[in-house]
Design a protein around this motif. Sequence first.
Motif, mmCIF file in Angstrom:
data_model
loop_
_atom_site.group_PDB
_atom_site.id
_atom_site.type_symbol
_atom_site.label_atom_id
_atom_site.label_comp_id
_atom_site.label_asym_id
_atom_site.label_seq_id
_atom_site.Cartn_x
_atom_site.Cartn_y
_atom_site.Cartn_z
ATOM 1 N N ILE A 108 0.831 -1.205 0.000
ATOM 2 C CA ILE A 108 0.000 0.000 0.000
ATOM 3 C C ILE A 108 0.865 1.255 0.000
ATOM 4 C CG2 ILE A 108 -1.664 1.330 1.375
ATOM 5 C CD1 ILE A 108 -2.809 -1.349 2.334
ATOM 6 N N ALA A 109 2.008 1.163 0.686
ATOM 7 C CA ALA A 109 2.931 2.315 0.768
ATOM 8 C C ALA A 109 3.744 2.512 -0.507
ATOM 9 C CB ALA A 109 3.869 2.132 1.958
ATOM 10 N N GLY A 110 3.641 1.572 -1.440
ATOM 11 C CA GLY A 110 4.342 1.725 -2.712
ATOM 12 C C GLY A 110 5.493 0.771 -2.937
ATOM 13 N N SER A 111 5.793 -0.080 -1.979
ATOM 14 C CA SER A 111 6.874 -1.043 -2.141
ATOM 15 C C SER A 111 6.481 -2.142 -3.126
ATOM 16 C CB SER A 111 7.229 -1.665 -0.790
ATOM 17 O OG SER A 111 8.156 -2.711 -0.940
ATOM 18 N N HIS A 112 7.470 -2.697 -3.817
ATOM 19 C CA HIS A 112 7.246 -3.792 -4.754
ATOM 20 C C HIS A 112 7.853 -5.084 -4.219
ATOM 21 C CE1 HIS A 112 6.917 -0.686 -8.286
ATOM 22 N NE2 HIS A 112 5.905 -0.614 -7.424
ATOM 23 N N VAL A 113 8.040 -5.184 -2.928
ATOM 24 C CA VAL A 113 8.652 -6.363 -2.339
ATOM 25 C C VAL A 113 7.845 -7.611 -2.689
ATOM 26 C CG1 VAL A 113 7.401 -6.039 -0.153
ATOM 27 C CG2 VAL A 113 9.486 -7.428 -0.210
ATOM 28 N N GLY A 114 8.520 -8.641 -3.163
ATOM 29 C CA GLY A 114 7.864 -9.889 -3.525
ATOM 30 C C GLY A 114 7.256 -9.908 -4.905
ATOM 31 N N MET A 115 7.337 -8.780 -5.645
ATOM 32 C CA MET A 115 6.735 -8.696 -6.977
ATOM 33 C C MET A 115 7.815 -8.662 -8.050
ATOM 34 S SD MET A 115 3.785 -5.793 -6.527
ATOM 35 C CE MET A 115 2.664 -5.751 -5.141
ATOM 36 N N PRO A 116 7.681 -9.476 -9.093
ATOM 37 C CA PRO A 116 8.569 -9.342 -10.249
ATOM 38 C C PRO A 116 8.334 -7.997 -10.930
ATOM 39 C CG PRO A 116 7.425 -11.453 -10.261
ATOM 40 C CD PRO A 116 6.770 -10.609 -9.210
ATOM 41 N N GLU A 117 9.300 -7.546 -11.716
ATOM 42 C CA GLU A 117 9.183 -6.236 -12.371
ATOM 43 C C GLU A 117 8.009 -6.176 -13.329
ATOM 44 O OE1 GLU A 117 12.848 -5.251 -14.209
ATOM 45 O OE2 GLU A 117 13.979 -5.135 -12.333
ATOM 46 N N ASP A 118 7.647 -7.308 -13.930
ATOM 47 C CA ASP A 118 6.547 -7.322 -14.897
ATOM 48 C C ASP A 118 5.245 -7.852 -14.284
ATOM 49 O OD1 ASP A 118 7.473 -9.847 -14.519
ATOM 50 O OD2 ASP A 118 7.365 -10.437 -16.631
ATOM 51 N N SER A 119 5.126 -7.802 -12.944
ATOM 52 C CA SER A 119 3.930 -8.319 -12.285
ATOM 53 C C SER A 119 2.682 -7.575 -12.738
ATOM 54 C CB SER A 119 4.075 -8.181 -10.765
ATOM 55 O OG SER A 119 2.874 -8.542 -10.108
ATOM 56 N N THR A 120 1.626 -8.310 -12.984
ATOM 57 C CA THR A 120 0.359 -7.704 -13.404
ATOM 58 C C THR A 120 -0.274 -6.891 -12.273
ATOM 59 O OG1 THR A 120 -0.787 -9.758 -12.803
ATOM 60 C CG2 THR A 120 -0.126 -9.503 -15.098
ATOM 61 N N LEU A 121 0.166 -7.125 -11.054
ATOM 62 C CA LEU A 121 -0.368 -6.367 -9.924
ATOM 63 C C LEU A 121 0.012 -4.896 -10.006
ATOM 64 C CD1 LEU A 121 0.322 -8.834 -6.971
ATOM 65 C CD2 LEU A 121 -1.836 -8.435 -8.166
ATOM 66 N N LEU A 122 1.048 -4.604 -10.762
ATOM 67 C CA LEU A 122 1.512 -3.225 -10.880
ATOM 68 C C LEU A 122 0.755 -2.445 -11.951
ATOM 69 C CD1 LEU A 122 5.364 -3.944 -10.695
ATOM 70 C CD2 LEU A 122 3.844 -3.217 -8.840
ATOM 71 N N ASP A 123 -0.124 -3.135 -12.678
ATOM 72 C CA ASP A 123 -0.834 -2.478 -13.789
ATOM 73 C C ASP A 123 -1.998 -1.623 -13.312
ATOM 74 O OD1 ASP A 123 0.916 -3.775 -15.461
ATOM 75 O OD2 ASP A 123 -0.462 -5.427 -15.932
ATOM 76 N N HIS A 124 -2.540 -1.939 -12.153
ATOM 77 C CA HIS A 124 -3.723 -1.230 -11.659
ATOM 78 C C HIS A 124 -3.464 -0.810 -10.218
ATOM 79 C CE1 HIS A 124 -5.930 -2.634 -15.216
ATOM 80 N NE2 HIS A 124 -5.397 -3.821 -14.978
ATOM 81 N N ARG A 125 -2.764 0.280 -10.059
ATOM 82 C CA ARG A 125 -2.322 0.737 -8.749
ATOM 83 C C ARG A 125 -3.503 1.001 -7.805
ATOM 84 N NH1 ARG A 125 1.138 0.738 -4.605
ATOM 85 N NH2 ARG A 125 1.207 2.744 -3.512
ATOM 86 N N GLY A 126 -4.531 1.683 -8.298
ATOM 87 C CA GLY A 126 -5.681 2.013 -7.461
ATOM 88 C C GLY A 126 -6.417 0.775 -6.984
ATOM 89 N N ALA A 127 -6.656 -0.171 -7.908
ATOM 90 C CA ALA A 127 -7.357 -1.395 -7.543
ATOM 91 C C ALA A 127 -6.540 -2.213 -6.554
ATOM 92 C CB ALA A 127 -7.647 -2.221 -8.794
#
Length: 327
Positions: free
Chosen positions: A41-60
Motif C-alpha cells: 500500500i505504501a508503494g513497495s514492490h517487495v515480492g513482486m517481479p518487475e513485470d507483475s500484473t499487480l503493478l498495472d492497476h495501482r488504485g485497484a
Amino acid sequence: MTSTLLTPPLVAPAGSRFRAVLRTVAMVSCLPYLAIKTAWIAGSHVGMPEDSTLLDHRGAMIAANSASLLLDSCVIVLALLLTRAWGRRVPAWLLGLPMWVATGLLAPVMTGYPLQLLVHAVHGSAAPAASGEPFLHAWVFGVVYTGFILQGLALGSLFVLYAGDRWGHLWRGRMRELPVRTVTGSVQRGAAAAAALFALLPGVMHLLWACGVRAGLSSARVADRTADFYALEAVYAFFAAVTVAGVLLLAFRRGSRVPVKVPLALAWVGSGALACWGGWLLAASLPGSGDPGKLPTQLMSLTYAVQMMVGMLVVVVGACFLAERDT
C-alpha cells in the motif's frame, strides 16, 4: 427466561495458559501478511517481479490490499476477544458472524495449500502459484499461506474452547435425541432442501473444472490453468459436499448415532467456505475489478453467486436450530 446466547455466565476459562499460547500464535502469525500488505500500500514492490500484473492497476491494488489488511487485522481482535474476560459479554451474533467469515476464508486455504504442496511434490514441479504467470515471487505464497494456516489452527482452537464453555449445551447429545417436530422445523427442512438443490450447480461445476473440463471457463482462465487451479477447484467441490451433508443431517435429523456437533460443524465450516469464497470470487468478476480480458464468464459468475446463496441458506438453518435449542 433470558437467552444464554445473549447473557452467558462469566466463568473463568479452563486452560488459560494454553489459550494464551494459542492467542500469541494467532496474533504473531498475522504479522508477515500485515507487513507485506502495508508495504504494498505504501508503494513497495517487495515480492513482486518487475513485470507483475499487480503493478498495472495501482488504485485497484491499494483498495484490495486495504480490504484484506483490515480482514486479517480482525484476527488479532478475535484472538483477544476469545481469551479475555470482556469477550464473554459480547453478543453471540457480534462474535459468531466474524468467526464464521474467518472460518470460511481460512478453511479452503488450510486444505488447499497443503494439497497443492502435495501435488507439486508428487509431480516434482515448482512450488504452488509459482508456475504460470509470475505476478508474485514463490516465497510470498509460502510465507502468507503458512501464516494463514497457523491463524486458522490457533483461532479455530480458541473458538472451539470458547464456544464449548459458553454454548456447549446447545450441541450435546446425538441426533436421535433431537425432537423431530419443532416450531421452525419446516423452515429448516425447506432451507436445507433448497441449499442442497442449489449446491448442485457450484458443486458440479467446480468438480468438472477440477477434472479438466473447460465448459464455462473464460479463455484466459483456460490458458492459466495449472495444478494449483485443479487442486483449488477440487477443494471448492469438497466444501460443497461437506455443506450439503451437514445441513441435510441437521435439518432432517438423519444419522441417529451421530453426535449433534458433527453436522453442526460441517454446516458451519462448509457454509462459511461457500459463502465467503463465493462472495470473494464474485467481487473479482465485477466490471472494473480487473483486466476485462480476464474477467470470468457469466457461468463462472453465476456459479459464484449461487455458491454464496447456498452458504446463506445454510446459515438460516443453523440459526433456527441453535435458537430452538437455546429455549
